[in-house]
Design a protein around this motif. Structure first.
Motif, mmCIF file in Angstrom:
data_model
loop_
_atom_site.group_PDB
_atom_site.id
_atom_site.type_symbol
_atom_site.label_atom_id
_atom_site.label_comp_id
_atom_site.label_asym_id
_atom_site.label_seq_id
_atom_site.Cartn_x
_atom_site.Cartn_y
_atom_site.Cartn_z
ATOM 1 N N PRO A 95 52.293 31.577 -7.191
ATOM 2 C CA PRO A 95 52.882 32.436 -5.538
ATOM 3 C C PRO A 95 51.815 32.168 -4.639
ATOM 4 C CG PRO A 95 53.850 33.841 -7.472
ATOM 5 C CD PRO A 95 52.841 32.616 -8.213
ATOM 6 N N GLY A 96 52.392 32.320 -3.375
ATOM 7 C CA GLY A 96 51.182 32.138 -2.210
ATOM 8 C C GLY A 96 50.622 31.053 -1.671
ATOM 9 N N PRO A 97 50.938 30.270 -0.815
ATOM 10 C CA PRO A 97 50.573 29.262 0.152
ATOM 11 C C PRO A 97 48.653 28.369 -0.963
ATOM 12 C CG PRO A 97 50.351 30.943 1.316
ATOM 13 C CD PRO A 97 50.571 31.685 0.134
ATOM 14 N N GLN A 98 49.383 27.150 -0.799
ATOM 15 C CA GLN A 98 48.439 26.645 -1.733
ATOM 16 C C GLN A 98 47.762 25.117 -1.002
ATOM 17 O OE1 GLN A 98 49.830 26.142 -5.405
ATOM 18 N NE2 GLN A 98 50.944 27.691 -6.136
ATOM 19 N N LEU A 103 42.128 23.764 -4.535
ATOM 20 C CA LEU A 103 42.246 22.507 -3.384
ATOM 21 C C LEU A 103 43.436 20.865 -4.245
ATOM 22 C CD1 LEU A 103 38.863 21.941 -2.193
ATOM 23 C CD2 LEU A 103 40.486 22.597 -1.249
ATOM 24 N N GLY A 104 42.316 20.807 -5.651
ATOM 25 C CA GLY A 104 43.577 19.517 -6.131
ATOM 26 C C GLY A 104 44.830 19.965 -6.535
ATOM 27 N N HIS A 105 45.026 21.575 -7.158
ATOM 28 C CA HIS A 105 46.605 21.405 -8.287
ATOM 29 C C HIS A 105 47.009 21.323 -7.332
ATOM 30 C CE1 HIS A 105 44.535 21.634 -12.494
ATOM 31 N NE2 HIS A 105 43.863 22.065 -11.319
ATOM 32 N N ALA A 106 47.073 21.750 -5.585
ATOM 33 C CA ALA A 106 47.988 22.018 -5.068
ATOM 34 C C ALA A 106 48.281 20.475 -4.798
ATOM 35 C CB ALA A 106 47.373 23.162 -3.855
ATOM 36 N N GLY A 107 47.424 19.388 -3.447
ATOM 37 C CA GLY A 107 48.023 18.461 -3.695
ATOM 38 C C GLY A 107 48.670 17.384 -4.320
ATOM 39 N N ALA A 108 48.533 18.175 -6.168
ATOM 40 C CA ALA A 108 49.144 17.338 -7.434
ATOM 41 C C ALA A 108 50.473 17.494 -6.970
ATOM 42 C CB ALA A 108 48.511 17.425 -8.481
ATOM 43 N N ILE A 109 50.807 18.750 -7.240
ATOM 44 C CA ILE A 109 52.106 19.673 -6.804
ATOM 45 C C ILE A 109 53.109 19.279 -5.049
ATOM 46 C CG2 ILE A 109 53.500 21.668 -6.672
ATOM 47 C CD1 ILE A 109 51.583 23.244 -8.473
ATOM 48 N N ALA A 110 52.406 18.873 -4.661
ATOM 49 C CA ALA A 110 53.120 18.930 -3.129
ATOM 50 C C ALA A 110 52.947 17.281 -3.740
ATOM 51 C CB ALA A 110 52.695 18.495 -2.150
ATOM 52 N N ALA A 312 44.274 11.627 0.646
ATOM 53 C CA ALA A 312 43.743 10.798 2.080
ATOM 54 C C ALA A 312 43.003 12.125 1.712
ATOM 55 C CB ALA A 312 44.315 10.667 3.195
ATOM 56 N N VAL A 313 43.412 14.072 1.796
ATOM 57 C CA VAL A 313 43.188 15.124 2.304
ATOM 58 C C VAL A 313 42.724 15.587 0.730
ATOM 59 C CG1 VAL A 313 43.525 15.096 4.357
ATOM 60 C CG2 VAL A 313 45.376 16.392 2.555
ATOM 61 N N GLY A 314 43.065 15.266 -0.163
ATOM 62 C CA GLY A 314 43.371 15.941 -1.684
ATOM 63 C C GLY A 314 42.786 15.569 -3.492
ATOM 64 N N ASN A 315 43.206 15.188 -4.156
ATOM 65 C CA ASN A 315 43.021 15.187 -5.827
ATOM 66 C C ASN A 315 44.645 14.501 -6.249
ATOM 67 O OD1 ASN A 315 39.821 15.658 -5.155
ATOM 68 N ND2 ASN A 315 40.162 16.384 -6.722
#
Length: 360
Positions: A95-98, A103-110, A312-315
């Motif tokens: 939970p919470g803003p990601q 840095l990396g896992h938030a981009g993968a989820i998105a 472009a902005v993440g992993n």
């Protein structure tokens, strides 16, 4: 002597177009794999990550072509549910803003949520019964809602963007829509280079740095420095962590530059960046030549463009499940269903009636 051969049939023209796009894909992906081996031989390094990504894209694309031909509605629906399940069960889903951390896992989820939304919308456009089409669009909406439950702001924005683009694809010409998507990806990538190069106005740069984090931008600048020192071959695949001062001084380094273009520039030089762009251009070209209705092609293109922006902005592209999912969606959207589909919009219908063939 008069030739008895008549004009090429629609099937022959369609087959020729598909052969060109498939051959282009093989060449581009093969070049990516070969270049990683070349740069690794020149400066040392570990090309396994690049090779795994190429393999994941190729395997996903081939699977999508097969499944999309046999099950043009069920296959993308299953893919959407699988992507949603992977995003929900990801170990770093908390939970919470990601958007900025981790840095990396938030981009993968998105990225997974964007691809899942794109697959659900493609299934909706391929479905004929109105109730089924509505149900699949509700599934796409539910994926966006799930992103908010997971606390993924980036995932919500990505899913909502794909959904809106899909709804708008009904009255858009394929070539114009794909050109717009290519321009959007170029603008995002160019924006990251402008941020890293510190060429933006101070106010705008400070605002973006607050969203992207100073650590991420410093990683990009390290990558630019490496690319400037070795513009031809780069420093070698996988060598960014050992040469980045930001990573060596960080208390919790993950060894990644958090940008696919910057990683390619640092580790494989300018040729690596060109090859990365070539893969994206090949996918858009394949969608342009695909026999599927225009809304299906544009929806998949929108999801893959969102993925390109996230990368472009993440992993995101460092995760095999993301690269395989991207290949799968591209394959589903470029497959040739066994049964002819009804054109998705009036623009498609008019063009196909005049030309007497499938495709753009």
């Amino acid at each position: 002597m008069t030739s008895t051969a008549g004009p090429a049939s629609p099937y022959d023209r369609h087959h020729e177009r598909r052969t060109v796009s498939d051959t282009t894909g093989v060449i581009v992906l093969g070049a990516c794999a070969a270049w990683s081996l070349i740069t690794a031989s020149a400066h040392g390094g570990r090309p396994e990550g690049v090779l795994l990504a190429v393999l994941a894209v190729a395997a996903g694309y081939a699977s999508g072509r097969i499944c999309g031909s046999l099950l043009p509605v069920a296959a993308p629906c299953a893919g959407a549910l699988a992507g949603l399940g992977l995003a929900i069960t990801a170990p770093h889903t908390t939970p919470g803003p990601q958007f900025a951390s981790p840095l990396g896992h938030a981009g993968a989820i998105a990225a997974l949520l964007a691809l899942a939304t794109g697959a659900a919308c493609c299934a909706a456009w391929a479905a004929r019964p109105p109730k089924l089409r509505l149900a699949l669009r509700l599934l796409a909406t539910g994926i966006a809602v799930t992103a908010t439950v997971l606390g993924s702001t980036a995932g919500f924005l990505a899913s909502a963007g794909v959904l809106l683009c899909s709804l708008a694809a009904d009255r858009m010409r394929r070539a114009l829509g794909l050109a717009g998507l290519a321009l959007a990806a170029a603008l995002v990538t160019g924006g990251t280079w402008a941020i890293a190069g510190n060429v933006l106005p101070d106010g705008l740069a400070s605002s973006l740095e607050g969203r992207l984090t100073a650590q991420r931008i410093q990683l990009w600048r390290d990558a630019l420095d490496m690319a400037g020192q070795e513009p031809g071959l780069g420093v070698g695949p996988g060598r960014f962590p050992e040469l980045s001062s930001t990573i060596t001084q960080s208390s919790s380094p993950d060894g990644m530059p958090h940008s696919a273009p910057f990683q390619q520039a640092a580790e494989q030089g300018l040729v690596g960046v060109v090859l990365l762009a070539a893969v994206f251009c090949w996918v858009l070209y394949a969608l342009w030549r695909a026999p599927r209705p225009t809304p299906v092609a544009l929806t998949a293109g929108a999801a893959l463009t969102v993925l390109a922006a996230i990368a472009a902005v993440g992993n995101a592209l460092s995760f095999p499940m993301v690269t395989a999912g991207a290949g799968l969606l591209a394959g589903l959207a470029t497959a040739s269903p066994l049964h002819e589909e009804t054109p998705g919009n009036a623009v498609d219908q008019g063009r196909r009636t005049r030309s007497g063939q499938l495709g753009p």
